[in-house]
Motif scaffolding. Structure first.
Motif, PDB file in Angstrom:
ATOM      1  N   ASN A  70       0.579  -1.214   0.019  1.00 52.91           N
ATOM      2  CA  ASN A  70      -0.055   0.077  -0.002  1.00 52.91           C
ATOM      3  C   ASN A  70       0.766   1.143  -0.058  1.00 52.91           C
ATOM      4  O   ASN A  70       0.368   2.197  -0.550  1.00 52.91           O
ATOM      5  N   ASN A  71       1.898   1.415   0.803  1.00 52.11           N
ATOM      6  CA  ASN A  71       2.804   2.545   0.846  1.00 52.11           C
ATOM      7  C   ASN A  71       3.425   2.682  -0.611  1.00 52.11           C
ATOM      8  O   ASN A  71       3.442   3.863  -0.963  1.00 52.11           O
ATOM      9  N   LEU A  72       3.929   1.730  -1.328  1.00 55.76           N
ATOM     10  CA  LEU A  72       4.540   2.030  -2.427  1.00 55.76           C
ATOM     11  C   LEU A  72       3.577   2.336  -3.509  1.00 55.76           C
ATOM     12  O   LEU A  72       4.041   3.108  -4.600  1.00 55.76           O
ATOM     13  N   ILE A  73       2.329   1.592  -3.691  1.00 54.02           N
ATOM     14  CA  ILE A  73       1.400   2.369  -4.582  1.00 54.02           C
ATOM     15  C   ILE A  73       1.032   3.829  -4.423  1.00 54.02           C
ATOM     16  O   ILE A  73       0.869   4.439  -5.305  1.00 54.02           O
ATOM     17  N   ASN A  74       0.806   4.038  -3.163  1.00 57.53           N
ATOM     18  CA  ASN A  74       0.585   5.605  -2.913  1.00 57.53           C
ATOM     19  C   ASN A  74       1.657   6.412  -3.041  1.00 57.53           C
ATOM     20  O   ASN A  74       1.384   7.472  -3.617  1.00 57.53           O
TER      21      ASN A  74
END
Length: 421
Positions: A96-100
């Motif tokens: 989720n962090n890398l997608i955002n």
């Protein structure tokens, strides 16, 4: 048999054999009682109670062992399940962090480019240029015309004729004002350069022209300085604003370089092909790269990763994280990306601080023009109101264009404070 070994053997012996041995011992005792006359009947109950107590104790021990095995099994299963959940939690956080973050990279780069392109709006530039133009009559006078009038009125005391020496002084003054040299100057300096050149010219003429006294020149310079002070204040406002904008732009260039370096590490961990910068500018390089580095493709990367590590419809998160350690490292460096967004916010706010300071200094120069009697108060009030509207228009325009809230909202989705080891 070794005593220690026997102890171990006894510990490991099945409890069922122990129970069987006890039962056989009781039966042997019963057989012995049938063959032997028991002198006292009261001794029998004591033997029975002893056998029952032994069996009960053995059964209790067996139950304890069974309960302990059950507890240990549950604890082991809990630990294994906890480890699996922990790896799942780590993976979901990274994902989720890398997608955002991929969206944050894009937005931050876009807004840096937008802010770098800002100086002022076209309307505001036109307004300032007109105020600083020696030919303009924005304040009700033309500086060029006023210089000629002051030369004729003060220096030549109204005695001019095109064919005499005084007439030639007027024509020479006009030639200086209209010189192509001053026309080629930037919009910041022409009035001051013209005033300085005219004063030098008159001082040189006074050497051979006894009609032009030092007192006369002092009177002329005093009147001329009323205009010089106004243009100097306006020039100071323009120069400081331009300097501030250039410094702001330099800091944005540095920020974009740092963003590029950070993005390259993240893109490498996500198996993206890195851009070749070559002779292209940093802005052009970044724009080209974001044609490929998109949020949707980062989502697709993690989808393929999950497929790769799926076995029997279950994802082996432990192996996934172990064989892709760079994902943890990228996640742990996201705080640097957030700090870069904070730096951009500071530079964004500094732009408006510069604009406020510029607005104040320009208004101050207009007030000087009013105090020195160069322009009527109603004209000054009108120009200050016009400048205020143009400044507010510039603020609204850049706020709408950059939309800093969009960056705030996206940054909040990145849980950069959670580090994974």
């Amino acid at each position: 048999m070794n005593i220690l070994y026997m102890k171990d053997y006894v510990k490991c012996a099945p409890l069922g054999f122990l129970m069987l041995g006890c039962v056989m011992a009781v039966q042997a005792q019963d057989s012995s009682r049938r063959d032997t006359v028991i002198p006292e009947i009261r001794s029998v109950p004591g033997n029975i109670r002893t056998a029952d107590t032994t069996i009960r104790r053995i059964m209790d021990e067996l139950q304890k062992v069974t309960d302990s095995d059950r507890q240990n099994s549950s604890a082991i299963q809990g630990l294994l399940q906890g480890k699996e959940i922990d790896n799942l939690t780590k993976y979901e956080l990274i994902k989720n962090n890398l997608i955002n973050a991929s969206e944050t990279y894009y937005l931050l780069n876009k807004k840096i480019i937008d802010l770098k392109s800002r100086t002022t709006t076209n309307n505001l530039d036109v307004f300032i240029t007109a105020l600083n133009n020696p030919e303009s009559k924005e304040l009700g006078f033309s500086f060029s015309d006023r210089i000629v009038e002051l030369v004729e009125k003060i220096v030549l005391e109204g005695k001019t004729d095109k064919n005499d020496r005084n007439g030639k002084i007027v024509e020479s003054t006009k030639s200086i004002i209209n010189s192509p040299i001053f026309q080629s100057f930037t919009a910041l300096t022409p009035p001051l350069a013209i005033a300085n050149s005219v004063m030098n010219f008159l001082h040189s003429v006074s050497v051979n022209n006894k009609q032009i006294s030092q007192k006369t020149l002092q009177s002329f310079e005093k009147e001329l300085n009323k205009y010089v002070v106004y243009y100097t204040a306006l020039n100071d406002a323009n120069q400081k604003f331009e300097f501030g904008l250039n410094f702001n732009k330099d800091q944005l260039n540095l920020l974009q370089d740092n963003l590029y370096d950070h993005l390259m590490f993240t893109a490498s961990a996500l198996k993206f092909q890195l851009p070749q910068r070559g002779n292209k500018s940093i802005g052009e390089t970044m724009n080209d790269f974001f044609f490929d580095f998109k949020k949707e493709k980062v989502v697709d990367f993690f989808s393929q990763l999950e497929t790769k590590y799926s076995k029997n419809k279950r994802i082996d998160y432990e192996m996934l994280l172990r064989e892709n350690p760079n994902l943890k490292e990228v996640n742990n460096q996201l705080e640097d990306l957030i700090l870069q967004t904070k730096r951009f916010e500071n530079l964004y706010n500094e732009y408006f601080t510069l604009l406020d300071s510029y607005y104040s200094k320009v208004n101050n120069s207009l007030k000087i023009a009013q105090d020195n009697g160069l322009a009527a108060q109603n004209i000054i009030d009108s120009k200050q109101a016009e400048f205020r509207n143009l400044k507010n228009e510039a603020v609204s325009d850049i706020q709408a264009s950059i939309n800093i809230k969009e960056l705030y909202n996206n940054t909040d989705k990145v849980k950069y404070r959670y580090r994974i080891f």
